[in-house]
Scaffold this motif. Structure first.
Motif, PDB file in Angstrom:
ATOM      1  N   LEU A   1       3.055   3.615  19.057  1.00  0.00           N
ATOM      2  CA  LEU A   1       1.888   3.805  18.206  1.00  0.00           C
ATOM      3  C   LEU A   1       2.330   4.275  16.822  1.00  0.00           C
ATOM      4  N   ALA A   2       1.742   3.695  15.780  1.00  0.00           N
ATOM      5  CA  ALA A   2       1.980   4.161  14.417  1.00  0.00           C
ATOM      6  C   ALA A   2       0.837   5.082  14.020  1.00  0.00           C
ATOM      7  N   TRP A   3       1.174   6.185  13.375  1.00  0.00           N
ATOM      8  CA  TRP A   3       0.209   7.198  12.955  1.00  0.00           C
ATOM      9  C   TRP A   3       0.241   7.237  11.431  1.00  0.00           C
ATOM     10  N   VAL A   4      -0.828   6.738  10.801  1.00  0.00           N
ATOM     11  CA  VAL A   4      -0.807   6.408   9.378  1.00  0.00           C
ATOM     12  C   VAL A   4      -1.857   7.223   8.623  1.00  0.00           C
ATOM     13  N   ASP A   5      -1.427   7.919   7.597  1.00  0.00           N
ATOM     14  CA  ASP A   5      -2.316   8.746   6.789  1.00  0.00           C
ATOM     15  C   ASP A   5      -2.911   7.907   5.653  1.00  0.00           C
TER      16      ASP A   5
ATOM     17  N   LEU B   1       0.854  -1.196   0.000  1.00  0.00           N
ATOM     18  CA  LEU B   1       0.000   0.000   0.000  1.00  0.00           C
ATOM     19  C   LEU B   1       0.887   1.243   0.000  1.00  0.00           C
ATOM     20  N   PRO B   2       1.627   1.474  -1.064  1.00  0.00           N
ATOM     21  CA  PRO B   2       2.583   2.589  -1.071  1.00  0.00           C
ATOM     22  C   PRO B   2       1.937   3.959  -0.995  1.00  0.00           C
ATOM     23  N   GLN B   3       0.610   4.025  -1.181  1.00  0.00           N
ATOM     24  CA  GLN B   3      -0.065   5.317  -1.098  1.00  0.00           C
ATOM     25  C   GLN B   3      -0.255   5.786   0.347  1.00  0.00           C
ATOM     26  N   LEU B   4       0.031   4.933   1.322  1.00  0.00           N
ATOM     27  CA  LEU B   4      -0.064   5.332   2.729  1.00  0.00           C
ATOM     28  C   LEU B   4       1.191   6.095   3.140  1.00  0.00           C
TER      29      LEU B   4
END
Length: 395
Positions: free
Chosen positions: A329-333, A316-319
């Protein structure tokens, strides 16, 4: 001693919020709660206390205060903390509520840089104060300890602090959910602007033990006497050592008048009595053995973060994933999918049985961020990420 963070601990059926609030087939990567056994020194200390077989009202011994003062003084440079500065309560969120109750009047404003920990909103509003939000600036091209992706809008910060109704700046240090570790220069600038405008800094430093290599947590109060006097700091071993259920936290207040008022609020809220196991757990945690356990934990979480990034880069390279400076914690757009964070969270929960936190509850309204808990064995993370990836690919 080497600790096995790959071990699966069956938590479902133990009245665990993380696992038992959902159906059997849900993979929970939401609430900030570890899936690891605690540092063994904590278990040993609690067993010894358990052998006494009487669990009545508990006095807090001098040894407890010494452990807190020595840990933060020797490990983090907070040399100005004293026994009389410490107010003990049952948790950092109740502490924030008591501080806001004690030091604001209805209609006063509390400034926060958003996105930020969601419980702060209720702690402020429940006391009749108003939330003043200042969004962090985001430049996703910056990705390193000298070029931070999330930064403070300094013009906006100065303007907000100049508002005479802003009485408190609620600092999250390190920052949840973005993971930023604020630099000394940033903390100094925050302090100077707040001094100039008679704004008190209330610093939640509960995530302070989770810092990646190349970064350094700096207690706000350690920057000088003026910083110590114009701040209130909230700390606890609860997040660092996975003992939140033992409900023990500390408020550090050097100013006698503020300390009196906060102590009164803690007593009004009846959150001043802690349990005997919380006391011995903190003393056991704040030791050399606890420090070694934390080092190995942080190394493991870094590996989990690297695994998450590699999976998203491949599938999912668009993330976009916020750089890992602190927290577990990971903060993912996920904005590339054209839906709100709540819509994405609900879609993944209902259709792919993975439970994440949506960015909207942290005040992130512009982008579709999701928060992912990395404090679990890698096999659990891998299963949760696979469900997430499959679900997002279907969008």
């Amino acid at each position: 001693m080497n600790y096995n963070f790959d071990e699966i601990i069956k938590r479902r059926g133990s009245n665990c919020v993380k696992w038992d609030e959902a159906e059997e087939d849900i993979m929970p990567l939401w609430i900030a709660d570890m899936d690891f056994k605690v540092y063994p020194g904590i278990t040993e200390a609690m067993r010894k206390r358990l052998d006494h077989e009487v669990f009545g009202y508990t006095l807090v011994p001098q040894s407890y205060y010494d452990s807190v003062i020595n840990w933060f003084g020797n490990r983090h440079g907070a040399k100005g903390w004293k026994r009389e500065h410490i107010i003990i309560t049952i948790g950092v969120v109740p502490a924030i509520s008591a501080i806001v109750h004690a030091l604001t009047l209805p209609g006063d404003k509390v400034l926060m840089t958003t996105p930020i920990y969601n419980c702060f909103y209720s702690s402020i509003r429940n006391q009749g104060a108003l939330v003043e939000e200042l969004p962090l600036l985001l430049d996703e091209k910056k990705n390193g300890k000298d070029e931070h992706a999330f930064t403070i809008d300094w013009d906006g910060f100065e303007k907000a602090c100049a508002d005479p109704n802003v009485r408190i700046f609620l600092l999250c240090n390190p920052h949840n959910p973005s993971g930023r570790v604020w630099t000394k220069e940033e903390l100094m600038r925050i302090g100077e602007i707040c001094f100039k405008n008679n704004v008190l800094v209330v610093s939640d430093e509960i995530h302070c033990e989770f810092v990646s290599d190349g970064y350094k947590y700096i207690p706000f109060s350690s920057l000088g006497e003026e910083f110590l006097q114009n701040s209130v700091t909230c700390v606890a071993a609860s997040k660092a050592f996975n003992v939140a259920g033992l409900q023990t936290a500390n408020i550090i207040v050097a100013d006698p008048d503020k300390r009196y008022r906060i102590n009164r609020a803690v007593n009004i809220f009846e959150t001043c009595d802690v349990n005997p196991f919380g006391i011995v757990a903190v003393e056991a945690a704040y030791t050399d053995g606890g420090a070694e356990w934390l080092k190995q934990f942080n190394d493991y979480v870094q590996g989990n973060y690297d695994y998450l990034v590699s999976q998203f880069a491949e599938k999912l390279p668009q993330l976009w994933v916020s750089p890992h400076e602190s927290t577990y914690l990971a903060w993912v757009d996920c904005s590339a999918f054209g839906k709100s964070s709540t819509e994405i969270k609900d879609y993944l929960y209902n259709n792919y049985k993975v439970w994440l936190c949506d960015g909207l509850c942290y005040g992130e309204q512009q982008r579709a961020f999701l928060r992912i808990n990395l404090a679990c064995p890698r096999s659990i993370l891998a299963e949760g990420l696979q469900r997430m990836i499959t679900g997002l690919q279907s969008l």
